[in-house]
Design a protein around this motif. Structure first.
Motif, PDB file in Angstrom:
ATOM      1  N   MET A 178      -0.455 -11.483  -4.499  1.00 61.34           N
ATOM      2  CA  MET A 178      -0.572 -13.012  -5.330  1.00 61.34           C
ATOM      3  C   MET A 178      -1.210 -13.423  -4.558  1.00 61.34           C
ATOM      4  O   MET A 178      -1.812 -12.987  -3.442  1.00 61.34           O
ATOM      5  CB  MET A 178       0.816 -14.587  -4.803  1.00 61.34           C
ATOM      6  CG  MET A 178       1.689 -13.729  -3.146  1.00 61.34           C
ATOM      7  SD  MET A 178       2.451 -15.270  -2.849  1.00 61.34           S
ATOM      8  CE  MET A 178       2.896 -15.027  -1.520  1.00 61.34           C
ATOM      9  N   HIS A 179      -2.283 -13.902  -6.002  1.00 66.20           N
ATOM     10  CA  HIS A 179      -3.955 -14.745  -5.345  1.00 66.20           C
ATOM     11  C   HIS A 179      -4.236 -15.660  -6.432  1.00 66.20           C
ATOM     12  O   HIS A 179      -3.225 -16.219  -7.257  1.00 66.20           O
ATOM     13  CB  HIS A 179      -4.966 -13.624  -5.330  1.00 66.20           C
ATOM     14  CG  HIS A 179      -5.928 -13.745  -5.305  1.00 66.20           C
ATOM     15  ND1 HIS A 179      -7.045 -14.122  -6.357  1.00 66.20           N
ATOM     16  CD2 HIS A 179      -6.974 -13.212  -4.388  1.00 66.20           C
ATOM     17  CE1 HIS A 179      -8.320 -14.441  -5.391  1.00 66.20           C
ATOM     18  NE2 HIS A 179      -8.022 -13.968  -4.187  1.00 66.20           N
ATOM     19  N   GLU A 180      -5.219 -16.771  -5.182  1.00 64.63           N
ATOM     20  CA  GLU A 180      -5.397 -18.232  -6.124  1.00 64.63           C
ATOM     21  C   GLU A 180      -6.039 -17.468  -6.788  1.00 64.63           C
ATOM     22  O   GLU A 180      -5.104 -18.708  -7.859  1.00 64.63           O
ATOM     23  CB  GLU A 180      -6.367 -18.541  -5.092  1.00 64.63           C
ATOM     24  CG  GLU A 180      -6.438 -19.996  -5.580  1.00 64.63           C
ATOM     25  CD  GLU A 180      -7.475 -20.871  -4.739  1.00 64.63           C
ATOM     26  OE1 GLU A 180      -7.772 -21.819  -5.281  1.00 64.63           O
ATOM     27  OE2 GLU A 180      -7.790 -20.177  -3.877  1.00 64.63           O
ATOM     28  N   ARG A 181      -6.294 -16.906  -7.243  1.00 66.48           N
ATOM     29  CA  ARG A 181      -7.313 -17.050  -9.195  1.00 66.48           C
ATOM     30  C   ARG A 181      -6.233 -16.248  -9.643  1.00 66.48           C
ATOM     31  O   ARG A 181      -6.202 -16.121 -10.620  1.00 66.48           O
ATOM     32  CB  ARG A 181      -8.750 -16.865  -8.996  1.00 66.48           C
ATOM     33  CG  ARG A 181      -9.399 -17.954  -8.081  1.00 66.48           C
ATOM     34  CD  ARG A 181     -10.874 -17.134  -8.706  1.00 66.48           C
ATOM     35  NE  ARG A 181     -11.244 -15.755  -7.438  1.00 66.48           N
ATOM     36  CZ  ARG A 181     -11.447 -15.901  -6.466  1.00 66.48           C
ATOM     37  NH1 ARG A 181     -11.519 -16.844  -5.504  1.00 66.48           N
ATOM     38  NH2 ARG A 181     -11.992 -14.329  -5.595  1.00 66.48           N
ATOM     39  N   ALA A 182      -5.875 -14.435  -9.547  1.00 69.47           N
ATOM     40  CA  ALA A 182      -5.159 -13.687 -10.175  1.00 69.47           C
ATOM     41  C   ALA A 182      -4.038 -13.774 -10.635  1.00 69.47           C
ATOM     42  O   ALA A 182      -3.534 -13.447 -11.188  1.00 69.47           O
ATOM     43  CB  ALA A 182      -5.647 -12.135  -9.561  1.00 69.47           C
ATOM     44  N   ALA A 209       8.634 -13.238  -3.148  1.00 65.15           N
ATOM     45  CA  ALA A 209       7.338 -12.815  -2.100  1.00 65.15           C
ATOM     46  C   ALA A 209       7.059 -12.309  -1.063  1.00 65.15           C
ATOM     47  O   ALA A 209       7.315 -13.706  -0.980  1.00 65.15           O
ATOM     48  CB  ALA A 209       6.094 -12.839  -3.144  1.00 65.15           C
ATOM     49  N   ASP A 210       7.164 -11.442  -0.133  1.00 63.29           N
ATOM     50  CA  ASP A 210       7.164 -11.418   1.184  1.00 63.29           C
ATOM     51  C   ASP A 210       5.458 -11.944   1.999  1.00 63.29           C
ATOM     52  O   ASP A 210       4.332 -11.710   0.517  1.00 63.29           O
ATOM     53  CB  ASP A 210       7.559 -10.378   1.921  1.00 63.29           C
ATOM     54  CG  ASP A 210       7.012  -9.071   1.786  1.00 63.29           C
ATOM     55  OD1 ASP A 210       6.003  -9.045   2.205  1.00 63.29           O
ATOM     56  OD2 ASP A 210       7.060  -8.337   1.335  1.00 63.29           O
ATOM     57  N   HIS A 211       5.833 -12.034   2.851  1.00 60.36           N
ATOM     58  CA  HIS A 211       3.717 -12.650   3.246  1.00 60.36           C
ATOM     59  C   HIS A 211       2.458 -11.718   3.067  1.00 60.36           C
ATOM     60  O   HIS A 211       1.322 -11.973   2.913  1.00 60.36           O
ATOM     61  CB  HIS A 211       3.736 -13.108   4.849  1.00 60.36           C
ATOM     62  CG  HIS A 211       3.802 -11.977   5.917  1.00 60.36           C
ATOM     63  ND1 HIS A 211       5.547 -11.930   6.147  1.00 60.36           N
ATOM     64  CD2 HIS A 211       3.459 -11.141   6.723  1.00 60.36           C
ATOM     65  CE1 HIS A 211       5.100 -10.899   6.523  1.00 60.36           C
ATOM     66  NE2 HIS A 211       3.575 -10.668   7.003  1.00 60.36           N
ATOM     67  N   THR A 212       3.393 -10.561   2.836  1.00 61.84           N
ATOM     68  CA  THR A 212       2.102  -9.361   2.525  1.00 61.84           C
ATOM     69  C   THR A 212       1.709  -9.366   1.428  1.00 61.84           C
ATOM     70  O   THR A 212       0.532  -8.639   1.266  1.00 61.84           O
ATOM     71  CB  THR A 212       2.301  -7.884   3.374  1.00 61.84           C
ATOM     72  OG1 THR A 212       4.079  -7.714   2.217  1.00 61.84           O
ATOM     73  CG2 THR A 212       3.292  -8.401   4.589  1.00 61.84           C
ATOM     74  N   LYS A 213       2.615  -9.519   0.444  1.00 70.25           N
ATOM     75  CA  LYS A 213       1.777  -9.984  -1.126  1.00 70.25           C
ATOM     76  C   LYS A 213       0.629 -10.829  -1.262  1.00 70.25           C
ATOM     77  O   LYS A 213      -0.235 -10.638  -2.496  1.00 70.25           O
ATOM     78  CB  LYS A 213       2.882 -10.490  -1.880  1.00 70.25           C
ATOM     79  CG  LYS A 213       4.367  -9.080  -1.914  1.00 70.25           C
ATOM     80  CD  LYS A 213       3.859  -8.287  -1.508  1.00 70.25           C
ATOM     81  CE  LYS A 213       5.178  -7.076  -1.899  1.00 70.25           C
ATOM     82  NZ  LYS A 213       6.734  -7.842  -3.043  1.00 70.25           N
ATOM     83  N   TRP A 214       0.409 -11.428   0.303  1.00 70.20           N
ATOM     84  CA  TRP A 214      -1.081 -12.575  -0.405  1.00 70.20           C
ATOM     85  C   TRP A 214      -2.199 -11.692  -0.027  1.00 70.20           C
ATOM     86  O   TRP A 214      -2.421 -11.495   0.682  1.00 70.20           O
ATOM     87  CB  TRP A 214      -0.939 -14.195   0.806  1.00 70.20           C
ATOM     88  CG  TRP A 214      -1.507 -14.705   0.172  1.00 70.20           C
ATOM     89  CD1 TRP A 214      -2.841 -14.624   1.139  1.00 70.20           C
ATOM     90  CD2 TRP A 214      -1.837 -15.582  -0.686  1.00 70.20           C
ATOM     91  NE1 TRP A 214      -3.395 -15.849   0.540  1.00 70.20           N
ATOM     92  CE2 TRP A 214      -3.012 -16.028  -0.312  1.00 70.20           C
ATOM     93  CE3 TRP A 214      -1.292 -15.837  -1.325  1.00 70.20           C
ATOM     94  CZ2 TRP A 214      -3.538 -17.831  -1.160  1.00 70.20           C
ATOM     95  CZ3 TRP A 214      -2.059 -16.971  -2.591  1.00 70.20           C
ATOM     96  CH2 TRP A 214      -3.297 -17.906  -2.131  1.00 70.20           C
ATOM     97  N   GLY A 215      -3.585 -12.451  -1.343  1.00 70.15           N
ATOM     98  CA  GLY A 215      -4.578 -11.920  -0.772  1.00 70.15           C
ATOM     99  C   GLY A 215      -4.137  -9.957  -1.672  1.00 70.15           C
ATOM    100  O   GLY A 215      -5.182  -9.891  -1.640  1.00 70.15           O
ATOM    101  N   THR A 216      -3.197 -10.053  -2.187  1.00 72.78           N
ATOM    102  CA  THR A 216      -3.516  -8.354  -3.268  1.00 72.78           C
ATOM    103  C   THR A 216      -3.156  -8.852  -4.217  1.00 72.78           C
ATOM    104  O   THR A 216      -2.169  -9.648  -5.553  1.00 72.78           O
ATOM    105  CB  THR A 216      -1.713  -7.915  -2.607  1.00 72.78           C
ATOM    106  OG1 THR A 216      -1.983  -7.614  -0.763  1.00 72.78           O
ATOM    107  CG2 THR A 216      -1.859  -6.416  -3.428  1.00 72.78           C
ATOM    108  N   VAL A 217      -4.569  -8.334  -5.244  1.00 73.85           N
ATOM    109  CA  VAL A 217      -4.303  -7.681  -6.369  1.00 73.85           C
ATOM    110  C   VAL A 217      -4.047  -6.879  -6.938  1.00 73.85           C
ATOM    111  O   VAL A 217      -4.861  -5.751  -6.640  1.00 73.85           O
ATOM    112  CB  VAL A 217      -5.909  -8.590  -6.741  1.00 73.85           C
ATOM    113  CG1 VAL A 217      -5.864  -8.561  -8.420  1.00 73.85           C
ATOM    114  CG2 VAL A 217      -6.182  -9.445  -5.642  1.00 73.85           C
TER     115      VAL A 217
END
Length: 270
Positions: A178-182, A209-217
């Motif tokens: 999960m990502h702000e733009r994607a 979504a667990d916390h490790t998903k943030w920033g992954t695209v």
């Protein structure tokens, strides 16, 4: 055992399964927790793995890289159970729900067995098996057909056709990133197409979504952040990520892992 031998064994397991847990390595190697963590630090500094909470995974690769189900099932287990418990509380008895593939959705399925009168539509072999093994008779599982992905999802033209005319109350969606733009993404193009169809067929969307998903695209977006009505994550989600998500999703729920108290979840929203 020499440090070089330990580290080679650790790398061998990472290459074979995609992930390792510190607790498992302590038992297998017969060394202390601190020794294992120093080994992981050394291997990470060489770019041979990536440390995560409680263990390590194979180094991040291309946006199409997709670990198998078994590798992902060893990661963030406590967090995924906390998320699953909270998600199950949000599901109304008698609902028609969609449940995507993935390790977190398969855990959610375990908790949903206590919710009466559900009709469950899933393209996940693992999720379907959870309900198949249940003694309950009031749940309907419609397993869509198609090709099998590393996440044990069934995708492809047959699966898409089976979703085309459905009208679901709610979709419970697991994501790769999960990502702000994607937005919410996956590394598998066919799985993305299937999940987009499930999103389109659903009145409401809950993302787990667990916390490790943030920033992954991943390579393909399944839904933008603002399509999500409720996002359930865990206490490891960093403050900056919480701020961004709270601005975009309808409601952000932070679930506490075991020991944090079932009533301690935090809720924010736009």
């Amino acid at each position: 055992m020499l440090a070089a031998q330990r580290r080679e064994l650790i790398l061998e397991q990472v290459r074979r399964t995609g992930a390792v847990r510190v607790t498992d390595l302590v038992e297998r190697l017969g060394v202390s927790d601190m020794t294992v963590r120093r080994d992981l630090d050394a291997l990470e500094s060489r770019g041979e793995l990536r440390k995560v909470h409680g263990g390590a995974v194979a180094p991040a690769g291309a946006s199409t890289e997709e670990p198998g189900f078994e590798a992902k099932s060893t990661l963030q287990v406590a967090e995924k159970h906390a998320i699953a418990r909270e998600v199950a509380r949000l599901v109304e008895p008698g609902s028609a729900i969609g449940l995507s593939a993935g390790t977190t959705p398969s855990i959610i399925a375990e908790y949903l067995r206590d919710v009466p009168g559900l009709t469950v539509v899933t393209n996940s072999l693992r999720v379907a098996d959870v309900f198949h093994r249940s003694a309950r008779t009031d749940q309907t599982v419609a397993l869509t057909g198609g090709f099998r992905t590393p996440s044990d999802a069934l995708v492809g033209p047959i699966a898409l056709r089976s979703v085309h005319d459905l009208h679901l109350d709610l979709l419970l969606l697991g994501v790769h990133g999960m990502h702000e733009r994607a937005g919410f993404t996956t590394p598998n193009l066919m799985e993305a197409e299937m999940n987009r169809a499930l999103v389109e067929a659903s009145r409401s969307l809950i993302v787990a979504a667990d916390h490790t998903k943030w920033g992954t695209v991943g390579i393909s977006t399944m839904a933008p952040l603002d399509r999500c009505d409720v996002l359930v994550s865990d206490a490891g989600l960093e403050a900056a990520a919480r701020e961004v998500l709270a601005e975009h999703v309808g409601e952000l729920v932070i679930a506490e892992a075991a020991g944090g108290g079932a009533e301690d979840e935090e809720r924010t929203g736009r």
